[in-house]
Structure formats: C-alpha cells, structure tokens
Design an enzyme around this catalytic site. Structure first.
Site, PDB file in Angstrom:
ATOM      1  N   HIS A   1      67.936  25.044  78.716  1.00  9.61           N
ATOM      2  CA  HIS A   1      66.748  24.220  78.505  1.00  9.61           C
ATOM      3  C   HIS A   1      67.034  22.722  78.527  1.00  9.61           C
ATOM      4  CE1 HIS A   1      62.680  23.534  77.035  1.00  9.61           C
ATOM      5  NE2 HIS A   1      63.164  22.702  76.134  1.00  9.61           N
TER       6      HIS A   1
ATOM      7  N   ASP B   1      60.792  20.243  79.324  1.00 11.20           N
ATOM      8  CA  ASP B   1      60.097  20.427  78.062  1.00 11.20           C
ATOM      9  C   ASP B   1      58.802  19.603  78.077  1.00 11.20           C
ATOM     10  OD1 ASP B   1      60.841  21.735  75.220  1.00 11.20           O
ATOM     11  OD2 ASP B   1      59.842  19.822  74.840  1.00 11.20           O
TER      12      ASP B   1
ATOM     13  N   TYR C   1      52.806  18.969  68.989  1.00  9.99           N
ATOM     14  CA  TYR C   1      52.398  20.344  69.271  1.00  9.99           C
ATOM     15  C   TYR C   1      50.963  20.587  68.812  1.00  9.99           C
ATOM     16  CZ  TYR C   1      57.170  21.604  70.533  1.00  9.99           C
ATOM     17  OH  TYR C   1      58.384  21.686  71.171  1.00  9.99           O
TER      18      TYR C   1
END
Length: 468
Positions: free
Chosen positions: A444, A238, A387
């Site tokens: 993930h 990630d 983000y």
C-alpha cells in the site's frame, strides 16, 4: 457523377436569391452538426465549487503570499514525549498470536525502547528540513508543502509533478523517491510539490464540517496555480489517489497525466460478469493470468481480506473524535495504531509474525519520524475526520463517482494492495489508460516501500505521455 452533374445544373439554374438561401441552409445545417459534435466531445467535469474552512467568518480578502517554513522542536517537547512513554501501561499478548489481534505488545516494547533511548528527533528534524518547506493560506487554511527543484542542466525538460499522500502517511513518505524523480532521465526531470492534506501534519486542520476530497482537490489546484503551473502531472495513493483523481475531474486541461498506485472501479454488471466468468475463461472478460492469480478466490483474497483490515475505517468514518482521544493523548497508543497499518498493509502475511515484519521493509527511524509528525502537530484526530467527511453519504452517489476520467492515466498495481483492480475494471472509470503495470513486489505504501519501482513506472508513463 451523372447525379452530381444534374444537381450542379439545377443549382446554377436557380436565381441568385434562391442560391443564397440554399447555401445559407447548408451552412446552418453544417454549423448545427459541428455544434452537436462539439457538445459530444465536450468533457464532463466536476464543478470546482468554493469553500471557507478557517475559524470564524470569511474575511473580505485573504493573504495569498507563500512563506518559507521550517520544522522545529524543543527540549520541552521531547521531555513531554519521554514522560508519557515512561507512564505507558501494556497488556500481555495472547500466546502465538503474532499481529493477528493487532500490534503485538512484546514487539511494541522493543519499538518503544528504541524510541525512548535511541531515536534522535532533533536529527530527524534536520532530515525533514533538507528540502524547502513552505506555507500559504488557501480557503482559510495554512497549507504546508515542500517544493523540490531539480539541478539545472542544459537542454533539460523540467516537468511539474505533485505527489499526494494518504492516511496514516504524510509528505515524509516521498523523501526516498524525491532524489530519484529530480535527477535527469534522458533530458527529463521533475520539479516536485508534496503538500500535506489539510488536517494532516503541518497543514492547518479545517475548522468547519465538510472538508472532503473534493475540497482538498480544489485547494491543491489553487496551490499549483499559485505556484505558476498551468499544466502538471499528478501522482497519488490512498487518499492521494482520490484527491488527484478529483483534481483531474475538475480541471482536466491542467492535468497532463495522472499516475496512481491505488485505484478502484465502480461496481456494475461488467464487474459481476467478469467475477463469474473470469476464473474459467479470463480472456473473455479481459483478465490476464496475473489478474486471475491476484483476484481468486475472490472472497478470500479481496472481500474477506478487506473486512479484516477495515475496522479502523468504520470507526473513523463514524466517531473519529471519540476514538482519537486515546491515540492523541498516548504516544505509544498512536504508534501502535499507525504502525500496525505499515505492517499488514505492506504484506498481509505479516499478521502471522511476532514482529509484524516491520523492519523487513522499513527502518525504525523512518517509521517513527512519520509518527512524530502526527504526534508533535496533534493532527491524528483531524486526519481521522477526513474519513467522516468523505463517508457522510454513499461514495458511489457522489458527483465525482459519475464523472469519467479522461486525462492520460498510468496505473501501478502492487501485489500487496488490499484489493486488486484489473485494467478491464479500471477502464470503466479511467478512460485513457496509457500504462498498466503489474508491479513485482510492494504493498500500500508504494513510495515508502519501493521508491525505485514506483519512480521507474512513473517515469516511463510520463515519457509515453510526452511523446504523444
């Protein structure tokens, strides 16, 4: 040989001055050639840069000491949590909808009931404190990390390793893999450092705009230097994948090896060509049968799947503070928002299940401990801002997107990851791939889901690098 003899006679037929001039010219030409070759071999790096993310103006000096830290809680903190949980309003789900619309509220009530009446946060705080925690000030921020050393053994080689988490995870993701890495593996063991990304968990949130993966990479390089490590290994998924990749681009001479369980490649003609030819003649574009199985049909298995799972990304990359208000105020809202990712990002087929398949891979104590790290620190909004900072411009136009990674690299391709990246694509960016493994299961959150599989792949990669 005759030509060489003629040249030799011609050279010694010259006077001393002309001989020296000829020798000097040869030396100069050789030096120029050596310089050109050296320049060609010189590795391009991402500039370190500098930053200050603390509140107010940057002081003249900064405390660079490392201090012990302990996770704590209180009765008042737990009481406030319970009161907020008790005031939660729920909406009934659509019939037979599973997790297709998000976290199913019928199952959410069961999770929340466990959280309210059975989950023991004080016990989990003791679990968190089983490893040594520390904080140190870097670029104006209190950076949190755990530092775990292996048991001392004779003739044991100890290798420093940094593990970096992503969103919506935390340093706690690595708690099950830590015992596997710090034990002896044929004379090799790891000394592990797990930091919290600034703005996540117990690391202070940046007070100024602009803190992106490059800034985090620089902070973590400073951390490793402060701990006395001149060379070390890195592992990430990630955001941790991008941060550790940036670290490798900034100081490749410090990174002995880079291991990733999430990785992507730049788009280009080679990728487009392989998508057209790959389903029919995979060997011509470097695809294996497993690549074909995971990639095609490409739109359904990659593009459409990514679109279904990336709505959060657009929100957090544009208006994190707005969306964050609700989940920062409601513990149940926070749990639903985060735990939904641990459902669908582990296995996309979990969307069809009424319970999201959560307890098939995890236990509720571990999942809720991760939630509590976000809740008690109030860090969900600052984690979402990461983000925004990384998508302020087109990621493919960033300086780090154009710099190749030359350090030894190990790649673990888990089948449940949102997008598959074949080795032939990864090589476009990662130029020194020592190992590429098709993992048999897992998604993930590799360290959280399959700690043994990830540890085994990391260890075999490091052994290859050490032998070379």
């Amino acid at each position: 040989m005759q030509r060489l003899h003629v040249l030799k006679e011609a050279f010694f037929g010259l006077d001393v001055v002309h001989q020296q001039l000829l020798i000097g010219s040869g030396v100069a030409a050789g030096g120029m050639l050596a310089y050109v070759l050296h320049k060609r071999r010189k590795v391009k790096t991402v500039a370190l840069g500098e930053g200050w993310w603390g509140a107010g103006e940057k002081p003249r000096s900064e405390d660079d000491k490392i201090y012990p830290f302990e996770v704590k809680t209180s009765d008042d903190e737990i009481k406030d949590l319970h009161e907020r949980i008790d005031r939660t309003r729920y909406t009934d789900p659509l019939e037979d909808s599973g997790f297709q619309y998000g976290f199913n509220s019928i199952y959410l009530k069961r999770v929340v009931s466990y959280w309210r009446h059975e989950f023991d946060w004080k016990k989990q705080v003791a679990v968190l404190n089983q490893y040594p925690h520390f904080k140190t000030k870097i670029e104006g921020l209190d950076v949190h990390f755990i530092h775990v050393r292996p048991q001392h053994r004779e003739n044991q080689k100890v290798l420093p390793l940094m593990l970096v988490h992503g969103w919506p995870g935390s340093f706690f993701e690595f708690y099950n893999i830590l015992p596997l890495l710090t034990q002896n593996h044929d004379g090799v063991a790891f000394e592990v450092i797990c930091p919290s990304i600034p703005g996540y968990g117990f690391s202070e949130a940046p007070h100024k705009q602009g803190f992106n993966s490059l800034a985090a990479a620089r902070v973590f390089l400073t951390l490793m230097e402060r701990l006395g490590f001149s060379q070390f290994y890195l592992q990430g998924g990630d955001w941790g994948s991008l941060i550790t990749t940036n670290m490798s681009q900034m100081k490749p001479h410090c990174v002995k090896g880079l291991h990733l369980n999430m990785f992507m490649s730049s788009r280009g003609f080679k990728v487009l060509l392989s998508l057209m030819i790959g389903p029919y003649l995979p060997f011509l574009v470097g695809f294996t049968r497993e690549d074909v199985r995971r990639l095609f049909p490409y739109f359904e298995k990659n593009i459409w799947n990514l679109l279904r799972e990336s709505g959060y990304l657009h929100i957090q990359a544009t208006k994190p503070d707005t969306a964050g208000c609700g989940v920062n105020d409601s513990p149940v809202g926070l749990a639903a928002y985060i735990l939904e990712k641990f459902s669908s990002w582990t296995d996309q087929s979990n969307r069809d299940l009424a319970d999201g398949g959560l307890e098939g891979k995890f236990n509720l104590d571990d999942l809720l401990t991760n939630i509590m790290i976000y809740w008690t620190t109030g860090s969900i909004i600052s984690s979402m801002r990461f983000y925004k900072e990384n998508f302020k411009t087109n990621p493919e136009n960033r300086v780090d997107a154009k710099i190749k990674i030359v350090v030894p690299t190990g790649l673990a391709a888990f089948p449940g990851e949102l997008m598959h990246c074949p080795q032939s694509w990864a090589q476009i960016r990662y130029r020194s791939i020592y190992s590429y493994t098709f993992m048999p299961r897992g998604g993930h959150f590799a360290a959280f889901e399959e700690p043994q599989l990830l540890a085994n792949d990391l260890i075999q990669f490091v052994k290859k690098v050490e032998k070379s």
